[in-house]
Structures are given as C-alpha cells and as structure tokens.
Design a protein around this motif. Structure first.
Motif, short mmCIF file in Angstrom:
data_model
loop_
_atom_site.label_atom_id
_atom_site.label_comp_id
_atom_site.label_asym_id
_atom_site.label_seq_id
_atom_site.Cartn_x
_atom_site.Cartn_y
_atom_site.Cartn_z
N ASP A 1 -70.05 7.96 -59.19
CA ASP A 1 -70.73 9.12 -59.96
C ASP A 1 -70.00 10.15 -59.49
N THR A 2 -69.08 10.27 -58.88
CA THR A 2 -68.52 11.55 -58.21
C THR A 2 -67.67 11.89 -59.38
N ALA A 3 -68.01 13.25 -59.65
CA ALA A 3 -67.21 14.02 -60.80
C ALA A 3 -67.63 15.21 -60.70
N VAL A 4 -66.85 16.20 -61.61
CA VAL A 4 -67.29 17.57 -62.09
C VAL A 4 -68.25 17.30 -63.01
N TYR A 5 -69.45 17.85 -63.12
CA TYR A 5 -70.51 17.60 -64.14
C TYR A 5 -70.65 18.85 -65.20
N TYR A 6 -70.50 18.66 -66.40
CA TYR A 6 -70.52 19.85 -67.34
C TYR A 6 -71.80 19.76 -68.22
N CYS A 7 -72.49 20.74 -68.47
CA CYS A 7 -73.39 20.83 -69.49
C CYS A 7 -72.98 21.43 -70.75
N ALA A 8 -73.27 20.95 -71.94
CA ALA A 8 -72.95 21.02 -73.18
C ALA A 8 -73.96 21.40 -74.19
N ALA A 9 -74.00 22.49 -75.24
CA ALA A 9 -74.79 22.62 -76.23
C ALA A 9 -74.45 22.72 -77.62
N ARG A 10 -75.26 22.44 -78.71
CA ARG A 10 -74.72 22.53 -79.95
C ARG A 10 -76.23 23.07 -80.62
N ARG A 11 -76.16 23.85 -81.45
CA ARG A 11 -77.05 24.52 -82.15
C ARG A 11 -77.20 23.51 -83.44
N VAL A 12 -78.52 22.72 -83.48
CA VAL A 12 -78.56 21.68 -84.42
C VAL A 12 -80.27 21.84 -85.14
N LEU A 13 -80.41 21.15 -86.28
CA LEU A 13 -81.81 21.02 -86.55
C LEU A 13 -82.14 19.66 -86.54
N GLY A 14 -83.40 19.43 -86.15
CA GLY A 14 -84.08 18.07 -86.25
C GLY A 14 -83.97 17.59 -84.85
N SER B 1 -75.48 24.42 -62.06
CA SER B 1 -75.97 24.50 -60.66
C SER B 1 -76.53 23.09 -59.89
N GLY B 2 -76.49 22.81 -58.45
CA GLY B 2 -77.19 21.96 -58.15
C GLY B 2 -76.24 20.63 -57.47
N GLY B 3 -75.10 20.77 -57.84
CA GLY B 3 -73.98 20.02 -57.44
C GLY B 3 -73.77 20.05 -55.93
N GLY B 4 -73.14 18.99 -55.28
CA GLY B 4 -72.91 19.00 -53.87
C GLY B 4 -72.54 17.73 -53.28
N LEU B 5 -72.42 17.24 -52.05
CA LEU B 5 -72.20 16.46 -51.66
C LEU B 5 -73.41 15.51 -50.96
N VAL B 6 -73.29 14.21 -51.23
CA VAL B 6 -74.49 13.34 -51.04
C VAL B 6 -74.02 11.96 -50.68
N GLN B 7 -74.68 11.33 -49.62
CA GLN B 7 -74.44 10.17 -49.46
C GLN B 7 -74.69 9.06 -50.40
N ALA B 8 -74.12 8.17 -50.77
CA ALA B 8 -74.67 6.75 -51.56
C ALA B 8 -75.88 6.47 -51.30
N GLY B 9 -76.56 6.48 -52.45
CA GLY B 9 -78.27 5.94 -52.34
C GLY B 9 -79.05 7.30 -52.55
N GLY B 10 -78.47 8.38 -52.21
CA GLY B 10 -79.41 9.80 -52.28
C GLY B 10 -79.56 10.42 -53.62
N SER B 11 -80.02 11.64 -53.72
CA SER B 11 -80.40 12.19 -54.92
C SER B 11 -80.10 13.58 -55.18
N LEU B 12 -79.79 13.92 -56.28
CA LEU B 12 -79.51 15.25 -56.58
C LEU B 12 -80.19 15.78 -57.80
N ARG B 13 -80.57 16.93 -57.98
CA ARG B 13 -80.78 17.42 -59.25
C ARG B 13 -79.90 18.61 -59.80
N LEU B 14 -79.48 18.43 -61.06
CA LEU B 14 -78.55 19.67 -61.59
C LEU B 14 -79.32 20.16 -62.67
N SER B 15 -79.06 21.58 -62.64
CA SER B 15 -79.63 22.51 -63.67
C SER B 15 -78.45 22.85 -64.29
#
Length: 126
Positions: free
Chosen positions: A90-103, A7-21
């Motif tokens: 930076d315009t794109a679809v942003y994906y989060c990913a996970a992998r169970r690892v040790l260390g 979540s957290g995507g959207g439309l922003v002007q160049a120089g702006g900020s977003l926080r994805l969760s």
C-alpha cells in the motif's frame, strides 16, 4: 474546478491504520464525484476508491476491498479514506481527485477526473 488538499499520510507499521482526508474548496463540494488514486515508485497512478456526490455509491479496487473505506462529509467539504490492515504494497503517494457530475456516478479511471490534489505520502513498513 475545485481545489483539493490531502492530509493524513505518514509512516505506519504493517497491520496499522491511517485515515486520509481530502479538503475541497472553490466550488460546491456536493456537485462532485470524488476518488482516491495512488502511485507507487516506478509505477503508474492507479485507482483505489471512488464515491458518488451523495456518498451512496462507492467502488474499490480489489486489493483494498474489506480494508479501505471511502466516505465523504459534504457539510465539511471533505472526503476520507480509512485504511486498515495496511500492507507494504500500500506504500505510495495518495491523490484525491474530483469531477463535477450529475447523478449517482462513481468514476474509476484517472482520465475521468479534472481536479487533483498534490498528494500525501503513505509508507507502510514491514
């Protein structure tokens, strides 16, 4: 596997900020190395940033270093990507990913991950 929702995507002007969760459920979140990837129109999915299970190790692609910050809160089962000084490339679809690892491992290629979210659109207008 763990279930991931961005979540957290959207439309922003160049120089702006977003926080994805990226909210995780289904497995102990602290078992997982996590990452962010993005896919721009007509391009392959590309690595953006990664964080180890504890948050103590991180990695970034060169184009976002100094602008993006990856972090995680294991108590909230959530990973974040703070994006500052956004650029049109930076315009794109942003994906989060996970992998169970040790260390204290950071994973920087998409074929190392086995759980993915559905993506959230980030559009930066110039």
């Amino acid at each position: 596997q763990v279930q991931l929702v961005e979540s957290g995507g959207g439309l922003v002007q160049a120089g702006g900020s977003l926080r994805l969760s990226c909210a995780a459920s289904g497995r102990p979140f602290s078992d997982y190395a996590m990452g962010w990837f993005r896919q721009a129109p007509g391009k392959d999915r590309a690595f953006v940033a990664a964080v180890s299970w504890s948050g103590s190790s991180t990695a970034y692609t060169d184009s976002v270093k100094g602008r993006f910050t990856i972090s995680r809160d294991n108590a909230k089962n959530t990973m974040y990507l703070q994006m500052n000084d956004l650029k049109s490339e930076d315009t794109a679809v942003y994906y989060c990913a996970a992998r169970r690892v040790l260390g204290r491992v950071v994973l920087t290629t998409d074929n190392e991950y086995d759980s993915w979210g559905q993506g959230t659109q980030v559009t930066v207008s110039s």
